[in-house]
Design an enzyme around this catalytic site. Structure first.
Site, PDB file in Angstrom:
ATOM      1  N   GLU A 220       0.945  -1.048  -0.009  1.00  0.00           N
ATOM      2  CA  GLU A 220       0.151   0.011   0.038  1.00  0.00           C
ATOM      3  C   GLU A 220       0.776   1.190  -0.009  1.00  0.00           C
ATOM      4  O   GLU A 220       1.391   1.469   1.060  1.00  0.00           O
ATOM      5  CB  GLU A 220      -0.899   0.086   1.125  1.00  0.00           C
ATOM      6  CG  GLU A 220      -1.834  -1.185   1.525  1.00  0.00           C
ATOM      7  CD  GLU A 220      -2.805  -1.283   0.716  1.00  0.00           C
ATOM      8  OE1 GLU A 220      -3.431  -0.159   0.011  1.00  0.00           O
ATOM      9  OE2 GLU A 220      -3.569  -2.157   0.440  1.00  0.00           O
ATOM     10  N   CYS A 254      -2.103   9.456   2.190  1.00  0.00           N
ATOM     11  CA  CYS A 254      -1.757   8.673   0.694  1.00  0.00           C
ATOM     12  C   CYS A 254      -2.863   9.226  -0.287  1.00  0.00           C
ATOM     13  O   CYS A 254      -2.514   9.235  -1.321  1.00  0.00           O
ATOM     14  CB  CYS A 254      -1.629   7.070   0.994  1.00  0.00           C
ATOM     15  SG  CYS A 254      -2.968   6.362   1.804  1.00  0.00           S
TER      16      CYS A 254
HETATM   17  P1  NAD Z   1       8.316   4.764   4.611  1.00  0.00           P
HETATM   18  O1  NAD Z   1       8.436   3.923   3.636  1.00  0.00           O
HETATM   19  O2  NAD Z   1       9.636   5.652   4.884  1.00  0.00           O
HETATM   20  O3  NAD Z   1       8.440   3.773   5.985  1.00  0.00           O
HETATM   21  C1  NAD Z   1       7.552   2.993   6.329  1.00  0.00           C
HETATM   22  C2  NAD Z   1       7.817   1.783   7.106  1.00  0.00           C
HETATM   23  O4  NAD Z   1       8.907   1.068   6.475  1.00  0.00           O
HETATM   24  C3  NAD Z   1       8.658   2.268   8.573  1.00  0.00           C
HETATM   25  O5  NAD Z   1       8.172   1.338   9.420  1.00  0.00           O
HETATM   26  C4  NAD Z   1       9.921   2.113   8.195  1.00  0.00           C
HETATM   27  O6  NAD Z   1      10.728   1.978   9.498  1.00  0.00           O
HETATM   28  C5  NAD Z   1      10.031   0.920   7.294  1.00  0.00           C
HETATM   29  N1  NAD Z   1      11.172   0.635   6.499  1.00  0.00           N
HETATM   30  C6  NAD Z   1      11.986   1.604   5.887  1.00  0.00           C
HETATM   31  N2  NAD Z   1      13.101   0.855   5.356  1.00  0.00           N
HETATM   32  C7  NAD Z   1      12.626  -0.357   5.332  1.00  0.00           C
HETATM   33  C8  NAD Z   1      13.332  -1.594   4.694  1.00  0.00           C
HETATM   34  N3  NAD Z   1      14.394  -1.306   3.853  1.00  0.00           N
HETATM   35  N4  NAD Z   1      12.946  -2.841   5.090  1.00  0.00           N
HETATM   36  C9  NAD Z   1      11.733  -3.029   5.816  1.00  0.00           C
HETATM   37  N5  NAD Z   1      11.076  -1.861   6.430  1.00  0.00           N
HETATM   38  C10 NAD Z   1      11.775  -0.677   6.103  1.00  0.00           C
HETATM   39  O7  NAD Z   1       7.160   5.428   4.805  1.00  0.00           O
HETATM   40  P2  NAD Z   1       6.578   6.752   5.546  1.00  0.00           P
HETATM   41  O8  NAD Z   1       7.496   7.959   5.506  1.00  0.00           O
HETATM   42  O9  NAD Z   1       6.615   6.235   7.115  1.00  0.00           O
HETATM   43  O10 NAD Z   1       5.153   6.774   5.334  1.00  0.00           O
HETATM   44  C11 NAD Z   1       4.849   7.644   4.324  1.00  0.00           C
HETATM   45  C12 NAD Z   1       4.381   7.069   2.971  1.00  0.00           C
HETATM   46  O11 NAD Z   1       3.369   5.993   3.305  1.00  0.00           O
HETATM   47  C13 NAD Z   1       3.717   7.953   1.852  1.00  0.00           C
HETATM   48  O12 NAD Z   1       4.339   7.661   0.730  1.00  0.00           O
HETATM   49  C14 NAD Z   1       2.412   7.478   1.911  1.00  0.00           C
HETATM   50  O13 NAD Z   1       1.722   8.048   0.666  1.00  0.00           O
HETATM   51  C15 NAD Z   1       2.468   6.042   2.196  1.00  0.00           C
HETATM   52  N6  NAD Z   1       1.173   5.604   2.676  1.00  0.00           N
HETATM   53  C16 NAD Z   1       0.446   4.951   2.056  1.00  0.00           C
HETATM   54  C17 NAD Z   1      -0.685   4.321   2.483  1.00  0.00           C
HETATM   55  C18 NAD Z   1      -1.767   3.219   1.607  1.00  0.00           C
HETATM   56  O14 NAD Z   1      -2.588   2.760   2.478  1.00  0.00           O
HETATM   57  N7  NAD Z   1      -1.534   3.330   0.490  1.00  0.00           N
HETATM   58  C19 NAD Z   1      -1.454   4.704   3.824  1.00  0.00           C
HETATM   59  C20 NAD Z   1      -0.528   5.567   4.409  1.00  0.00           C
HETATM   60  C21 NAD Z   1       0.668   5.854   4.000  1.00  0.00           C
END
Ligand code: NAD
Length: 506
Positions: A220, A254
């Protein structure tokens, strides 16, 4: 002394988490579906009873307003539970499927079995809901779950307290704290499925790492959602909808409205109203007011680095000819960013192509339906969209042509407000669906079963093979599968096939 992120990652005993999850899953599977629903209802009551404490913690970690925390997190949990308490027994029941006449006497079924251990990795923008919803969907379907929350909004202790207070089986839902490194290590423990919500960049890394172990993933990811406003709208309702859709949660959703396309016939009136409404939003003037404890309509930007992206998008648009109609900058020495409206935008600007994830609303004029569909689809993303028109036939026609996972008509960000509907994206917004029937199926091994009877007879297509059997099978196929069925021929060749099989065996 607090441990550094490196030390936290070093100290993670991945195998121990998975072992505990494996043992817990055996206990979860013993619970009936109703017992799991009862635990979900207890979890819901726990959230409602502890609403104020949870809202405080969410606001402290994210900087969102109390109303945003209430409506987008606590309310959404209530609605999620309200849907699944009623829908789950039917959604998880064994399904009887069609059995072709050619397989007469057999029964076909689909059984939904748990996968095992689900790894749920979540972002910082809706921390409680983004953990609760997938983790509880996994639990309802009989899985154990390991959650890795965002390091920015860990909500430390919340799930542990909830699970203990409600009597969930021990380790049914474990939370592992840390940054992306910890997330990566948890992937190496080989979960049975990964449910990831977050950015496109991280989604790609996770998918690449998961591919080497063939772990199924559901992603997502981000969006750059368009709003399309036709010439027959009520200006006030539509302007209010766009302003809320762009600025709720300070644009850190998002499915925020990230770009609006307005028909030239209503562009001036709508723009005027959108600017008037935006200017009227309660927002701090300076650092002193930001820290005064006053209530505002927008919270602040949770992660400071996000402010650099928002500024970059504004600078890029202005350098290419866009005009800031209101807002345009952060409140000095704070993480509050002014709700910002831009006009004169074009598709070569970053904010029309990439996710800003902040309170920006660029508005562009259009003149016909085909043109606006093309503009809306001109994106690497495909999460959500909104279409605004009195003409519902037109709105539905346009919705059908949009390459997104969700479309709200005359409303905004509303499909995800209905837990009976699937939620997910296309293109760089990811794949897989959560919520509704798809939301539970995604956490299941969807198992096909055929029930046949025990008898002394054998199936006619089993060994031995023979030329007579070949010819009889040909007759049978032609009688049954070709455009017009020949029932008499089908019956006679079917009987011959049966007796051939049995004769050869007996
Ligand atoms: P992010 O990708 O930076 O981090 C998300 C999660 O992934 C965190 O828990 C982080 O610690 C973890 N992570 C980071 N690198 C990783 C790796 N290499 N392996 C495993 N886990 C790892 O995202 P964010 O900045 O926390 O969130 C914002 C983003 O989320 C925006 O792009 C937003 O659009 C998206 N989002 C999407 C939805 C949806 O349902 N489509 C909902 C909410 C947010």
């Amino acid at each position: 002394m607090e441990k550094s992120p490196e030390d936290i990652a070093k100290d993670i005993d991945v195998a121990a988490y998975y072992k505990k999850a494996e043992n817990a899953q055996k206990e979860i599977e013993k619970l009936s579906i109703q017992q799991r629903i009862d635990l979900l209802l207890k979890a819901n009551d726990y959230v409602m009873d502890n609403q104020e404490k949870l809202v405080d913690q969410i606001c402290r970690e994210t900087g969102k307003t109390r109303f945003d925390a209430l409506s987008n997190e606590v309310f959404s949990i209530g609605d999620f539970v309200d849907y699944y308490r009623k829908a789950t027994p039917k959604l998880l029941a064994d399904r009887k499927e069609h059995t072709s006449l050619i397989m007469m006497g057999k029964q076909s079924k689909v059984l939904l079995s748990p996968l095992g251990t689900i790894l749920v990795i979540t972002p910082w923008n809706y921390p409680l809901y983004q953990m609760f919803m997938p983790a509880m969907s996994a639990f309802l379907t009989g899985n154990a779950c390991i959650i890795k929350p965002s390091e920015y909004t860990p909500l430390k202790g919340v799930f542990e307290a909830l699970c203990t207070a409600c009597g969930f089986p021990e380790n049914a839902i474990q939370v592992v704290y840390g940054d992306g490194r910890v997330g990566g290590q948890l992937l190496d423990g080989r979960p049975d499925k990964i449910h990831f919500t977050g950015s496109v960049a991280t989604g790609k890394k996770i998918m690449a790492q998961a591919a080497s172990q063939l772990i199924p993933v559901e992603l997502e990811l981000g969006g750059n959602d368009p709003a399309i406003v036709f010439d027959d709208v009520n200006i006030s309702r539509t302007a209010n909808g766009l302003v809320w859709g762009a600025f709720t949660n300070a644009g850190q959703s998002c499915t925020s409205v990230e770009r609006a396309y307005v028909h030239s016939a209503v562009y001036d009136d709508l723009m005027k109203e959108v600017i008037r409404l935006t200017a009227a939003l309660r927002f701090p003037e300076d650092k002193a007011e930001a820290n005064s404890g006053k209530e505002f309509d927008l919270g602040y930007i949770t992660v400071p680095a996000q402010i650099d992206i928002i500024n970059k998008h504004i600078d890029d648009a202005v350098s290419k000819g866009a005009k800031i109609e209101c807002g345009g900058k952060a409140v000095e020495n704070t993480q509050f960013f002014q709700p910002t409206i831009l006009s004169g935008v074009t598709h070569d600007m970053l904010m029309m192509q990439e996710e800003s994830f902040g309170p920006l609303l660029p508005i562009m004029k259009f003149s016909n339906e085909e043109e606006v569909i093309e503009l809306a689809n001109d994106s690497v993303y495909g999460l959500s969209a909104s279409v605004w028109s009195k003409d519902l036939k037109r709105a539905l026609r346009v919705a059908r042509k949009l390459k997104t996972g969700n479309v709200s008509v005359n409303n905004v960000m509303l499909t995800e407000g209905n837990h009976a509907l699937p939620f997910g994206g296309t293109k760089d917004s990811g794949f897989g669906r959560i919520k509704g029937s798809y939301g539970l199926e995604g956490f299941c091994n969807v198992k096909a079963v055929i029930l046949d009877k025990q008898s002394k007879l054998i199936d006619p297509h089993w060994y031995p093979q023979s030329a007579t059997k070949y010819n009889t099978m040909t007759d049978l196929m032609r009688a049954f599968f070709m455009k017009s069925k020949k029932w008499l021929k089908f019956a006679s060749s079917g009987m011959k096939m049966d007796s051939l099989g049995n004769k050869e065996k007996l």
